[in-house]
Design an enzyme around this catalytic site. Sequence first.
Site, PDB file in Angstrom:
ATOM      1  CG  HIS A 155      99.739  31.393  52.941  1.00  0.00           C
ATOM      2  ND1 HIS A 155     100.772  31.906  53.696  1.00  0.00           N
ATOM      3  CD2 HIS A 155      99.031  30.593  53.785  1.00  0.00           C
ATOM      4  CE1 HIS A 155     100.696  31.418  54.928  1.00  0.00           C
ATOM      5  NE2 HIS A 155      99.644  30.637  55.013  1.00  0.00           N
ATOM      6  CB  SER A 276      94.400  50.728  27.046  1.00  0.00           C
ATOM      7  OG  SER A 276      95.534  50.913  26.228  1.00  0.00           O
ATOM      8  CE  LYS A 282      94.687  46.156  30.150  1.00  0.00           C
ATOM      9  NZ  LYS A 282      95.993  46.788  30.279  1.00  0.00           N
ATOM     10  CD  GLU A 289      94.773  49.850  38.206  1.00  0.00           C
ATOM     11  OE1 GLU A 289      95.797  50.455  37.863  1.00  0.00           O
ATOM     12  OE2 GLU A 289      94.010  49.312  37.390  1.00  0.00           O
TER      13      GLU A 289
END
Length: 461
Positions: A155, A276, A282, A289
Amino acid sequence: MKLWGGRFRKETDTLANDFQSSILFDCRLYREDIEGSIAHSQMLADCGIISREDQEQIKAGLEGILADIEAGKVEFTTDNEDIHMNVETLLTARIGEAGKRLHTARSRNDQVAVDLRLHLRREIGEITGQILDLQQAIADQAGQHQETVMPGYTHLQRAQPISFAQHLLAYGAQLSRDVTRLEDCKRRMNICPLGSGALAGTTHPIDRWQTAKLLGFDAPCGNSLDGVSDRDYVLELLSDLSILMMHLSRFAEEIILWCSWEFKFIELDDAYSTGSSIMPQKKNPDMAELIRGKTGRVYGDLMGLLATMKGLPLAYNKDLQEDKEAVFDAIDTVKMCLLVFTGMIATMRVLPQNMRKAAGGGFINATDCADYLAKKGRPFRDAYTTVGNLVYYCTENGKLLEELSLAELQNISPLFGEDVYEALSLETCMGQRKSYGGPAMEETTRQIEELIKFIKEYRHG
Ligand code: ARG
């Protein structure tokens, strides 16, 4: 004029012609198309259906075309609809009369089915090799982190201590199933539709076993209608690729989590990260992704073809031409994802201190505490309740289980002794989970050895 132009008195509308043509995407079947035609012509000659001289000319002509295509000297045209008609037209232009005999006892319907099976069979081999490369990268990283303690989750809540090796090897096991699933798919695919003709076989005395054997198939298919209508093998491959992508996507998701400042369990190599355009700090896990994102695309390829197939009457229908873009797209996507994934895993930097720190919180040794009492004779269910109370006490007092004094522990159960502290250390909790398949050193060693054995076996299989 079209190869089938005899029955027509008008040219195809230009737009309609481009619309129905598949050459722009089925040109990638050129090798298999030529391979299939050479086998077919050899069988025709052996069965006395065409002359030996014609067969020799056909073979030489096709080999010449193959060499020219590979040298980039051939331009395909939509006037010839698909790869099959392009090759046949080129052949006849080069060798004349004999070229026109090649299509005896054959149809494009069995031709495309045989080409696609040959092609997918080869692609399965390549994809399998790439999965094995990824498994090797996993085995290498696992070998370095058998003693790296991290929290195992259920979980997404800290649950029990495991090693990073154990976590990685779970993906290794999933990928092994992907490999064997693809093997199964290849085995079922390895049946030859050539000789099914348009749908109803042929009156020519062909030898379907010979062409099947020449092309490395296990047998000819037993029903000519099925031979030209069946695309189960494409759907099966797309299903297998979807499951494979699902595994990569879950793994990618964890990598994304692990890279976040909230976890910081790993750092991806600069070569597999992006920045970024506005936020100077970043470092984004774009590769992971995108692999997660492309999974949806491969599912789409499967869903699209399933929907295309569902209402088709036997035998061939032009709808079936839609199989190719779907499966080619899925194959290209999967291969790209596997390559990038392997590089990303091989180069990622693991941060064991951060994993250890995360494992230190969240009472992930609570089960071990209950097991300690159970080993001292208390029924597990009662021990479970006792430790539940202890955890409550700890959260109220801002302490960890191992920070409680022996007096505090014995206050709850007299079974606690000095040895409890050793039993609660995360290294013990992880290292003593020696049950078969568990995260202990002995077991991850076994898993790594078995994974390496698997890789070796399928590399040469
Ligand atoms: N380009 C066609 C396909 O991909 C080949 C078979 C065409 N057969 C036909 N009867 N139109 O399915």
